[in-house]
Scaffold this motif. Sequence first.
Motif, short mmCIF file in Angstrom:
data_model
loop_
_atom_site.label_atom_id
_atom_site.label_comp_id
_atom_site.label_asym_id
_atom_site.label_seq_id
_atom_site.Cartn_x
_atom_site.Cartn_y
_atom_site.Cartn_z
N GLU A 69 0.84 -1.21 0.00
CA GLU A 69 0.00 0.00 0.00
C GLU A 69 0.87 1.26 0.00
OE1 GLU A 69 -4.13 -1.54 2.11
OE2 GLU A 69 -2.71 -0.39 3.30
N PHE A 105 2.38 1.71 -3.41
CA PHE A 105 1.36 2.12 -4.36
C PHE A 105 0.81 3.51 -4.07
CE2 PHE A 105 -2.71 1.45 -6.73
CZ PHE A 105 -2.14 1.06 -7.92
N TYR A 118 -0.85 4.57 -1.41
CA TYR A 118 -2.05 4.67 -0.59
C TYR A 118 -1.71 5.11 0.83
CZ TYR A 118 -6.48 3.55 1.59
OH TYR A 118 -7.66 3.63 2.30
N PRO A 175 -2.25 6.73 -5.48
CA PRO A 175 -2.34 5.59 -6.42
C PRO A 175 -2.32 6.02 -7.88
CG PRO A 175 -3.84 5.24 -4.59
CD PRO A 175 -3.23 6.61 -4.38
N LEU A 204 -2.22 -2.71 -9.17
CA LEU A 204 -2.44 -3.43 -7.92
C LEU A 204 -3.80 -4.11 -7.92
CD1 LEU A 204 -1.85 -4.15 -4.90
CD2 LEU A 204 -2.81 -1.94 -4.31
N LYS A 237 -13.93 -7.18 -1.90
CA LYS A 237 -15.18 -6.43 -1.70
C LYS A 237 -14.90 -5.02 -1.18
CE LYS A 237 -19.39 -7.30 0.65
NZ LYS A 237 -19.81 -8.06 1.83
N GLU A 238 -13.93 -4.90 -0.29
CA GLU A 238 -13.66 -3.59 0.29
C GLU A 238 -12.76 -2.75 -0.60
OE1 GLU A 238 -13.23 -6.40 2.44
OE2 GLU A 238 -15.31 -6.07 3.03
N ASN A 239 -11.82 -3.39 -1.29
CA ASN A 239 -10.75 -2.63 -1.93
C ASN A 239 -10.75 -2.64 -3.45
OD1 ASN A 239 -9.82 -2.22 0.66
ND2 ASN A 239 -8.45 -3.96 0.58
N ALA A 240 -11.44 -3.58 -4.06
CA ALA A 240 -11.24 -3.73 -5.50
C ALA A 240 -12.50 -3.51 -6.33
CB ALA A 240 -10.67 -5.10 -5.82
N ILE A 241 -13.62 -4.05 -5.91
CA ILE A 241 -14.77 -3.91 -6.78
C ILE A 241 -15.66 -2.76 -6.33
CG2 ILE A 241 -14.82 -6.36 -7.41
CD1 ILE A 241 -17.34 -6.54 -5.55
N ILE A 242 -16.31 -2.14 -7.33
CA ILE A 242 -17.29 -1.09 -7.04
C ILE A 242 -18.63 -1.76 -7.25
CG2 ILE A 242 -18.05 1.22 -7.62
CD1 ILE A 242 -15.17 1.46 -7.12
N LYS A 243 -19.28 -2.15 -6.17
CA LYS A 243 -20.40 -3.08 -6.31
C LYS A 243 -21.62 -2.46 -7.00
CE LYS A 243 -22.65 -2.79 -1.76
NZ LYS A 243 -22.67 -1.35 -1.76
N ASP A 276 -21.32 -7.33 -8.26
CA ASP A 276 -21.49 -8.19 -7.09
C ASP A 276 -22.36 -9.42 -7.38
OD1 ASP A 276 -23.61 -6.48 -7.42
OD2 ASP A 276 -24.10 -6.38 -5.30
N ALA A 324 -18.40 5.82 -8.66
CA ALA A 324 -17.43 4.90 -8.05
C ALA A 324 -17.07 5.35 -6.63
CB ALA A 324 -16.17 4.83 -8.91
N SER A 368 -19.85 4.73 -4.19
CA SER A 368 -20.09 3.32 -3.91
C SER A 368 -18.99 2.72 -3.04
CB SER A 368 -20.18 2.55 -5.22
OG SER A 368 -20.36 1.18 -4.98
N ASN A 369 -17.75 3.06 -3.32
CA ASN A 369 -16.62 2.47 -2.59
C ASN A 369 -15.40 3.38 -2.77
OD1 ASN A 369 -14.58 0.96 -1.49
ND2 ASN A 369 -15.28 -0.97 -2.40
N LYS A 390 -12.58 3.70 -1.12
CA LYS A 390 -11.22 3.15 -1.06
C LYS A 390 -10.87 2.44 -2.37
CE LYS A 390 -8.02 0.44 1.66
NZ LYS A 390 -7.83 -0.66 2.62
N ALA A 391 -11.84 1.66 -2.88
CA ALA A 391 -11.57 0.95 -4.13
C ALA A 391 -11.37 1.96 -5.27
CB ALA A 391 -12.71 0.00 -4.47
N MET A 443 -10.10 4.93 -5.00
CA MET A 443 -8.76 5.50 -4.86
C MET A 443 -7.71 4.51 -5.33
SD MET A 443 -7.34 7.44 -1.61
CE MET A 443 -5.65 7.96 -1.43
N LEU A 444 -7.86 3.24 -4.95
CA LEU A 444 -6.89 2.22 -5.37
C LEU A 444 -6.96 1.94 -6.86
CD1 LEU A 444 -7.03 -0.30 -2.38
CD2 LEU A 444 -5.15 1.20 -3.00
N SER A 445 -8.03 2.41 -7.51
CA SER A 445 -8.12 2.30 -8.96
C SER A 445 -7.42 3.47 -9.64
CB SER A 445 -9.58 2.26 -9.41
OG SER A 445 -10.23 1.16 -8.85
N GLY A 446 -6.82 4.34 -8.85
CA GLY A 446 -6.09 5.46 -9.41
C GLY A 446 -6.94 6.70 -9.66
#
Lengths: 514, 322
Positions: free
Chosen positions: A299, A302, A304, A324, A334, A340-346, A396, B202, B205-206, B208-209, B211-214
């Motif tokens: 992190e 990257f 963060y 980032p 990355l 669920k928390e960090n990667a997808i936008i549900k 999701d 985005a 909805s999330n 943190k995600a 931000m981590l997507s740039g």
Amino acid sequence: MSNEWIVQMKNIEKSFNRVPVLKKVSLQVDKGEIHALLGENGAGKSTLMNILGGIHQADAGSIAIDGEEVTMTTPKVSQELGISFIHQELNVVGDLRIYENMFLGSELRNKFGFVKEDEMCRQTEDILAKLGVTLNPRGYVRDLDTSYKQLIEISRALLHRSRLIIMDEPTTALAEHEVERLFNFMAKLRETGVSIIYISHKLKEIEAICDRYTVLRDGEWVGTGSLEGTELDQITNMMVGRSVSEERFVQDHAFGETVLEVKDLSCEGAFSPVNFSVRKGQVIGFTGLEGDGRTELIETLFGYRKKSTGSIKINGKSVKIKHPKHALKAGLGLVPKDRKENAIIKDLNVIHNLTLSSMGHFEKTGFIQEKREKSRFSFYRDKLNIKLHNPTVTIDKLSGGNQQKVVIAKWLEVGPDVLIFDNPTQGIDVGAKREVYQHIIDLAKEGKAIIILSSEAPEIMKVCHYIHVMYQGEITAGINGEDATEDLIMSYATGSKREVGEGGKYRNAAKAKQ
Amino acid sequence: MQPKQNNRQESSGFKEKLSWLWSDYSVIIAFLIIFIAASFMSPRFLDLNNQMNILMQVSIIGIIALGMTVVMLSGGIDLSVGSVLALVGVIAVIALNATGSIIAAVLTAFIVGSFAGLLNGLMVAKGRIASFIATLGMMAAARSIALYIANGGSISGEVSGFSAIANSEFFMIDYPIIIFIIMTVFVYLLMHKTRFGRYVYAIGSNEKAAMLSGIRVDRVKIGVYSLTGLLVSVAATIETSRLNSISSSSSGASYELDAIAAVIIGGTRMTGGRGKIIGTFFGVLILGILNNMMNLMNVSPHLQGFVKGLIIIIAVVFQKRE
């Protein structure tokens, strides 16, 4: 009451969705002992303890307490039988006072319904005194160190006259001196005849405080014994098992030039200065146990987290990464853990998730070309074998494996030079796991530099050319992929062994800073 | 070791399609029901003049609600819109009277509104203050400055052409209605066809995600609040022009509540990430029709707030069920 033991679990079986998690596991804890429960992630420790704590019900098997057979239907029943469960995440309310936390839910009241504050404070003081500490019962819990917060939970267990306390990895959040303090409390408890089941990965700690151990592996009982006269290596072997020799996925091929070079990167409170580099086509891994700092390391790399020291070079050029976005521009990608928390936008659909990091590829005079997005999606759907009927459903709705493939595709579309995967097979089924790793290897063959983070040593060994093992924020070893064994990784990851050269240097650097 | 429970594959059953239709277009269905009910309850309702009247009345709140939708999609809220409207109006009229130029007045309005929004955005994105608190502060401060400048009273424009902005027609359609529709199309395109809109969804909805997507989350948020400020200044220009004057004490009062109500009725989720511009458009119309109906049926104005409150709560209860 003449029994030596306090609790006896016999032939416990449990499965979730027809997948057996515990297969005829037995456990016996004696009065006034600290019993270590050991095993790798997924060995079934937590499930077994959840059954004892009344959170899950066993499918088969029996539990006896003090010689009487009991059925644990709810956590409350378990508590009334004298069992307390102290979870990894502490269960105290910071904004309440110490005595209020102690009596939460069981406040003493006088006949008018008002709480008897003085009486509760007096009892709190008594119990704390038993553990050899004096704290002002009217002080706020938020002002206490983590180890003292744990002490409050232990005291609460004593208040409820618990005779068996289950502690699930209690030292994860503790600093070294706090661990020592906790161990003192535990020793005092043992003297008063209370038993403790102690769950931990850290063999050093177990050697220091526990009397006996039980090892589980893949939901099966492997062994029980006294720690006295047992070598730690022996226990490691029991945890890992010998039947894990599977083929390595990754093949050796020639690497290109160095792509990423990290020098003395550190983040205060998370990890000490680390050095590493990756070359084109190389797959390197970071592994370790909970609290080793590898996720924080990535992190920070990257952008963060804020770095404390260090420099980063990509393709020979120094880069500054404070967000980032800078990392993305510099050529890093990355795929984070905890999808669920960090990667997808549900709330976004599958296509929009795919294109989120590379919107520039789909714009024409400021407007998004949805047709182009769709055709790029079709391309990745074929390439990564993403299975779905309709790409305009929200992400999701997809299975974990397919979600992960979409996240990977998202970064492939960006086209970074270095791709980082943090726990890439978390929460996906076995078939998809294999596929994900195959894709990663293919990417390396195409010339990408790959970094993989995982707590599962067997996975890391299968796919990495080079493995860094971390322990409490330091790299304790660097091992070539083909030389790595689970035992070796485990002994570095638990801190029972460290490489003299490098490891020592980091340790000194960390000490000097404090 | 966690048991995997929701390993279900995506299915495209008929039932799911129906629920998708309902969740996406429930506000339009509700609008049609209310529209039909209203036309039965009062014969004058369908009168073209009355219809235009409704649109005219909702246009100002409508433009503000568009901005509010964007803020709420990003996961925030803007309570300052009503006060900023008053402040923008007061300063615009002063600029109008000082320069005698309508263009200068409108430009001043845009600058003041965007600047107030920018400040909101900086507080939320850079200062990490909860949007509720930051904009509550702005709400009090902007109103206070407006009162101070205008000495607590109203100020009127002294340039004759200014009131034409809100009081002219184009083929029988009043300018404010046209501006409202243009703004709706503009914000719709922005939110559904551009990168900015995608980022707002985005982030809501999330975060943190995102931000981590740039995504530069802070910059997008500043943009969101600035856009809302700009839309408020458009609304302020119409409001001021309509009566050729602005009241520092009462103009824009409780507009934030009406705007939030319209957004909620339109189906935007309070916590962000889900909602549609078109939903807000119909949410605004629903509120307008209800007001109009109650006037036509001689419901006491003191009771109108009660009905409005009831509708908001019913709307949210329906959305909860999804």
